[in-house]
Design a protein around this motif. Structure first.
Motif, PDB file in Angstrom:
ATOM      1  N   ALA A 261       6.599   0.961   5.804  1.00  0.00           N
ATOM      2  CA  ALA A 261       6.195   0.742   7.198  1.00  0.00           C
ATOM      3  C   ALA A 261       4.681   0.767   7.348  1.00  0.00           C
ATOM      4  N   ASP A 262       4.009   1.598   6.572  1.00  0.00           N
ATOM      5  CA  ASP A 262       2.542   1.671   6.639  1.00  0.00           C
ATOM      6  C   ASP A 262       1.867   0.426   6.080  1.00  0.00           C
ATOM      7  N   SER A 263       2.638  -0.467   5.434  1.00  0.00           N
ATOM      8  CA  SER A 263       2.065  -1.730   4.951  1.00  0.00           C
ATOM      9  C   SER A 263       2.027  -2.784   6.054  1.00  0.00           C
ATOM     10  N   PHE A 264       2.441  -2.418   7.259  1.00  0.00           N
ATOM     11  CA  PHE A 264       2.370  -3.270   8.443  1.00  0.00           C
ATOM     12  C   PHE A 264       1.219  -2.804   9.328  1.00  0.00           C
ATOM     13  N   THR A 265       0.731  -3.701  10.177  1.00  0.00           N
ATOM     14  CA  THR A 265      -0.250  -3.281  11.175  1.00  0.00           C
ATOM     15  C   THR A 265       0.446  -2.314  12.131  1.00  0.00           C
ATOM     16  N   GLU A 266      -0.330  -1.528  12.848  1.00  0.00           N
ATOM     17  CA  GLU A 266       0.253  -0.556  13.769  1.00  0.00           C
ATOM     18  C   GLU A 266       1.174  -1.236  14.781  1.00  0.00           C
ATOM     19  N   ASP A 267       0.829  -2.446  15.202  1.00  0.00           N
ATOM     20  CA  ASP A 267       1.652  -3.181  16.169  1.00  0.00           C
ATOM     21  C   ASP A 267       2.541  -4.230  15.489  1.00  0.00           C
ATOM     22  N   GLY A 268       2.780  -4.074  14.189  1.00  0.00           N
ATOM     23  CA  GLY A 268       3.526  -5.057  13.416  1.00  0.00           C
ATOM     24  C   GLY A 268       4.967  -5.205  13.859  1.00  0.00           C
ATOM     25  N   THR A 269       5.550  -6.355  13.507  1.00  0.00           N
ATOM     26  CA  THR A 269       6.956  -6.614  13.793  1.00  0.00           C
ATOM     27  C   THR A 269       7.677  -6.967  12.495  1.00  0.00           C
ATOM     28  N   PHE A 270       8.974  -6.627  12.456  1.00  0.00           N
ATOM     29  CA  PHE A 270       9.774  -6.807  11.245  1.00  0.00           C
ATOM     30  C   PHE A 270      11.201  -7.151  11.648  1.00  0.00           C
ATOM     31  N   ARG A 271      11.612  -8.402  11.376  1.00  0.00           N
ATOM     32  CA  ARG A 271      12.994  -8.815  11.628  1.00  0.00           C
ATOM     33  C   ARG A 271      13.615  -9.140  10.288  1.00  0.00           C
ATOM     34  N   HIS A 272      14.508  -8.250   9.828  1.00  0.00           N
ATOM     35  CA  HIS A 272      15.113  -8.419   8.502  1.00  0.00           C
ATOM     36  C   HIS A 272      16.496  -9.034   8.556  1.00  0.00           C
ATOM     37  N   THR A 273      17.101  -9.109   9.729  1.00  0.00           N
ATOM     38  CA  THR A 273      18.427  -9.684   9.858  1.00  0.00           C
ATOM     39  C   THR A 273      18.382 -10.784  10.904  1.00  0.00           C
ATOM     40  N   PRO A 274      18.694 -12.023  10.502  1.00  0.00           N
ATOM     41  CA  PRO A 274      18.659 -13.129  11.469  1.00  0.00           C
ATOM     42  C   PRO A 274      19.517 -12.840  12.694  1.00  0.00           C
ATOM     43  N   GLY A 275      19.017 -13.253  13.848  1.00  0.00           N
ATOM     44  CA  GLY A 275      19.762 -13.082  15.087  1.00  0.00           C
ATOM     45  C   GLY A 275      19.596 -11.733  15.751  1.00  0.00           C
ATOM     46  N   THR A 276      18.766 -10.856  15.170  1.00  0.00           N
ATOM     47  CA  THR A 276      18.536  -9.543  15.766  1.00  0.00           C
ATOM     48  C   THR A 276      17.112  -9.464  16.305  1.00  0.00           C
ATOM     49  N   GLU A 277      16.882  -8.490  17.132  1.00  0.00           N
ATOM     50  CA  GLU A 277      15.535  -8.233  17.636  1.00  0.00           C
ATOM     51  C   GLU A 277      14.704  -7.571  16.544  1.00  0.00           C
ATOM     52  N   PRO A 278      13.429  -7.910  16.445  1.00  0.00           N
ATOM     53  CA  PRO A 278      12.604  -7.273  15.415  1.00  0.00           C
ATOM     54  C   PRO A 278      12.280  -5.820  15.764  1.00  0.00           C
ATOM     55  N   ALA A 279      12.103  -5.028  14.716  1.00  0.00           N
ATOM     56  CA  ALA A 279      11.563  -3.680  14.894  1.00  0.00           C
ATOM     57  C   ALA A 279      10.073  -3.832  15.181  1.00  0.00           C
ATOM     58  N   ARG A 280       9.546  -2.978  16.012  1.00  0.00           N
ATOM     59  CA  ARG A 280       8.140  -3.066  16.412  1.00  0.00           C
ATOM     60  C   ARG A 280       7.435  -1.738  16.155  1.00  0.00           C
ATOM     61  N   THR A 281       6.238  -1.803  15.685  1.00  0.00           N
ATOM     62  CA  THR A 281       5.352  -0.694  15.325  1.00  0.00           C
ATOM     63  C   THR A 281       5.790  -0.067  14.008  1.00  0.00           C
ATOM     64  N   ARG A 282       4.863   0.619  13.386  1.00  0.00           N
ATOM     65  CA  ARG A 282       5.184   1.270  12.108  1.00  0.00           C
ATOM     66  C   ARG A 282       6.326   2.264  12.257  1.00  0.00           C
ATOM     67  N   ALA A 283       6.257   3.073  13.302  1.00  0.00           N
ATOM     68  CA  ALA A 283       7.313   4.068  13.517  1.00  0.00           C
ATOM     69  C   ALA A 283       8.656   3.391  13.743  1.00  0.00           C
ATOM     70  N   GLY A 284       8.663   2.303  14.483  1.00  0.00           N
ATOM     71  CA  GLY A 284       9.897   1.572  14.736  1.00  0.00           C
ATOM     72  C   GLY A 284      10.454   0.923  13.478  1.00  0.00           C
ATOM     73  N   ILE A 285       9.569   0.409  12.624  1.00  0.00           N
ATOM     74  CA  ILE A 285       9.995  -0.203  11.366  1.00  0.00           C
ATOM     75  C   ILE A 285      10.614   0.852  10.451  1.00  0.00           C
ATOM     76  N   GLU A 286       9.964   1.987  10.351  1.00  0.00           N
ATOM     77  CA  GLU A 286      10.503   3.070   9.515  1.00  0.00           C
ATOM     78  C   GLU A 286      11.868   3.512  10.036  1.00  0.00           C
ATOM     79  N   ALA A 287      11.982   3.702  11.342  1.00  0.00           N
ATOM     80  CA  ALA A 287      13.257   4.129  11.924  1.00  0.00           C
ATOM     81  C   ALA A 287      14.350   3.086  11.685  1.00  0.00           C
ATOM     82  N   GLU A 288      14.014   1.808  11.782  1.00  0.00           N
ATOM     83  CA  GLU A 288      14.995   0.748  11.542  1.00  0.00           C
ATOM     84  C   GLU A 288      15.473   0.758  10.094  1.00  0.00           C
ATOM     85  N   LEU A 289      14.564   0.977   9.165  1.00  0.00           N
ATOM     86  CA  LEU A 289      14.962   1.027   7.760  1.00  0.00           C
ATOM     87  C   LEU A 289      15.872   2.218   7.476  1.00  0.00           C
TER      88      LEU A 289
END
Length: 143
Positions: A34-62
């Motif tokens: 998650a720290d390899s993303f910008t603080e306001d980064g977005t990450f959508r790993h599954t098509p058709g879903t909403e992306p996780a937002r922010t480092r904390a959100g990305i970590e929680a999603e994983l």
């Protein structure tokens, strides 16, 4: 071919960045990933879903996503290759990558490929090195 080419040195830096990032993910060191993303980064790993937002959100999603593997001794390995890297006019980098995820379980005859993907990243470079501003993943089997 479209896009503005980048230097061989920058291309190699991006390859190294991806190698470290994927090893963190495969080792389930989600904070490092998650720290390899910008603080306001977005990450959508599954098509058709909403992306996780922010480092904390990305970590929680994983963490949430990997709960399905509790008690399953599966080992995943993410392979990034065929990286196309172009400079954008705003100074960011557009990266398009083919990705294979291999899953292996103890006692299995061979690993399985699941899934085969195309990864679309916007990367930024700066004092903190290379970071992902956005990542959007498409699965080949859903095209």
């Amino acid at each position: 071919m479209a896009g503005q080419t980048v230097t061989a040195e920058l291309y190699a830096e991006v390859q190294h960045f991806y190698a470290r990032q994927m090893q963190a993910l495969d080792s389930r060191v989600f904070k490092t990933y998650a720290d390899s993303f910008t603080e306001d980064g977005t990450f959508r790993h599954t098509p058709g879903t909403e992306p996780a937002r922010t480092r904390a959100g990305i970590e929680a999603e994983l963490v949430r996503f990997h709960e399905q593997y509790q008690g399953d001794p599966v080992q995943k390995r993410h392979y990034f290759n065929q990286i196309v890297l172009d400079a954008n006019p705003d100074g960011t980098l557009k990266s398009t990558v083919y990705a294979l995820v291999l899953r292996t379980r103890p006692g299995a005859d061979r690993p399985e490929v699941w899934p085969s993907c195309v990864v679309h990243d916007v990367l930024v470079t700066g004092a903190d090195g290379i970071l992902v501003k956005s990542r959007d993943i498409d699965y080949d089997q859903q095209i």
